[in-house]
Design an enzyme around this catalytic site. Structure first.
Site, PDB file in Angstrom:
ATOM      1  N   SER A   1       0.831  -1.213  -0.026  1.00 41.96           N
ATOM      2  CA  SER A   1       0.016   0.033   0.076  1.00 41.96           C
ATOM      3  C   SER A   1       0.766   1.295  -0.008  1.00 41.96           C
ATOM      4  CB  SER A   1      -0.804   0.135   1.143  1.00 41.96           C
ATOM      5  OG  SER A   1      -0.288  -0.138   2.440  1.00 41.96           O
TER       6      SER A   1
ATOM      7  N   GLY B   1      -2.199  -4.160   1.167  1.00 38.90           N
ATOM      8  CA  GLY B   1      -2.066  -5.364   1.967  1.00 38.90           C
ATOM      9  C   GLY B   1      -1.200  -6.529   1.639  1.00 38.90           C
TER      10      GLY B   1
ATOM     11  N   ASN C   1       4.241  -5.409   5.497  1.00 41.99           N
ATOM     12  CA  ASN C   1       3.326  -6.067   6.343  1.00 41.99           C
ATOM     13  C   ASN C   1       3.294  -7.270   7.087  1.00 41.99           C
ATOM     14  OD1 ASN C   1       1.061  -4.221   5.556  1.00 41.99           O
ATOM     15  ND2 ASN C   1       1.163  -5.218   3.189  1.00 41.99           N
TER      16      ASN C   1
ATOM     17  N   ASP D   1      -3.537   6.575  10.470  1.00 42.46           N
ATOM     18  CA  ASP D   1      -3.137   5.403  10.986  1.00 42.46           C
ATOM     19  C   ASP D   1      -1.733   5.326  11.437  1.00 42.46           C
ATOM     20  OD1 ASP D   1      -1.981   5.546   8.546  1.00 42.46           O
ATOM     21  OD2 ASP D   1      -3.215   3.863   7.388  1.00 42.46           O
TER      22      ASP D   1
END
Length: 233
Positions: free
Chosen positions: A53, A90, A118, A201
Site C-alpha cells: 500500500s 495489503g 506487512n 493510521d
C-alpha cells in the site's frame, strides 16, 4: 503537467498487442486516444515499482504517490523511462511471490522491490519473509535477467520485541549484499514515525510524506538511471 504511473493492466495489454493493435480505451491519464503516445510509451524501458500500500499510494491520489512523483523527476531530468506502479494494498511477501511472474510478463529495465512491511507488522516468521523476498529476486533474474533490482529497506517499531525489529531491519541489507542489489536503506527515512507526514493510521504517508519518500528513492535511483542504456536495461 502531472505524470501518472502507467496502469499495470494497460502496460501489460500494450506489451501483448503489438504495433498492429488498436489503442486501449483505458490507457493511462497521461495519454490521449487520438495520439500514438501509448505505443511510444510501451517502447520505453520500464521502471516497475512492486510493493504494497505504500507503493500503491493508499489514502492519496495516484499522482501523489511516490512512484508518480519519481516519474515526474524522471521526465524533468529528460530520462527516457516509463514508470509502472504495481503496488497492491495489503500485499505480503508471500503474496508478492505468487504474483510477480504475472507482473513480469514484459521485461523491465529496473525493478523496485518494496515488500515486507506487512510481514513485520503481523509478526510473521522472518525466515519466511527472507525466503519470499529471495524467491521474488530469483524470479526477476529469471524472467527479466538484465533488470537492475532496487531493494527498498523497511523498519518496524519494536512492538514485537527489539530483537525481532533489529533482525527485520538487518535482513534487507543482507539480501542486498548477497544478491548485489541496489539498496534504499530505509524507504520511509524521515517519514516513518513522524506524525505530520503520516495519515491518521500512523502507517501510510500523506502527500507531503510521499514527496519525502520520492526524494529518498530518487537519490538512489537517479545515478542508476544515468548509466548507459545498455547497462540499465
Amino acid at each position: 503537467m502531472k505524470t501518472l504511473p502507467i496502469l499495470l493492466s494497460c502496460w501489460l495489454l500494450l506489451s501483448s498487442c503489438g504495433n498492429n493493435s488498436q489503442p486501449a480505451a483505458d490507457t493511462a491519464a497521461t495519454t490521449t486516444p487520438d495520439k500514438p503516445a501509448p505505443a511510444k510509451a510501451a517502447s520505453k524501458p520500464t521502471i516497475l515499482f512492486f510493493g504494497n500500500s505504500i507503493t500503491a499510494g493508499l489514502g492519496v491520489d495516484p499522482e501523489q504517490a511516490f512512484p508518480a512523483l519519481v516519474g515526474q523527476k524522471i521526465d524533468s531530468a529528460g530520462l527516457g523511462y516509463m514508470v509502472v506502479n504495481a503496488g497492491l494494498s495489503g500485499e505480503t511477501t508471500a503474496g508478492g511471490r505468487s504474483r510477480v511472474g504475472w507482473v513480469l510478463r514484459k521485461p523491465v529495465a529496473v525493478f523496485v522491490l518494496e515488500l515486507g512491511g506487512n510481514d513485520g507488522l503481523r509478526g510473521l516468521p522472518l525466515t519466511d519473509t527472507r525466503r519470499n523476498l529471495q524467491a521474488i529476486i530469483d524470479t526477476v533474474r529469471q524472467l527479466s535477467p538484465q533488470a537492475k533490482i532496487v531493494l527498498a529497506g523497511m523498519q518496524i517499531p519494536p512492538n514485537l520485541g527489539a530483537d525481532y525489529a533489529a533482525q527485520f531491519k538487518q535482513l534487507y541489507g543482507e539480501l542486498a549484499q548477497k544478491n548485489k542489489l541496489t539498496l534504499i536503506p530505509f524507504l520511509l527515512e524521515g517519514v516513518g514515525g513522524v506524525a505530520k507526514f503520516n495519515q491518521r493510521d500512523g502507517i501510510h504517508p500523506t502527500p507531503e510524506g510521499h514527496r519525502l519518500v520520492a526524494r529518498t528513492v530518487w537519490a538512489v535511483l537517479q545515478p542508476l538511471l544515468r548509466q548507459p542504456m545498455a547497462q540499465a536495461q
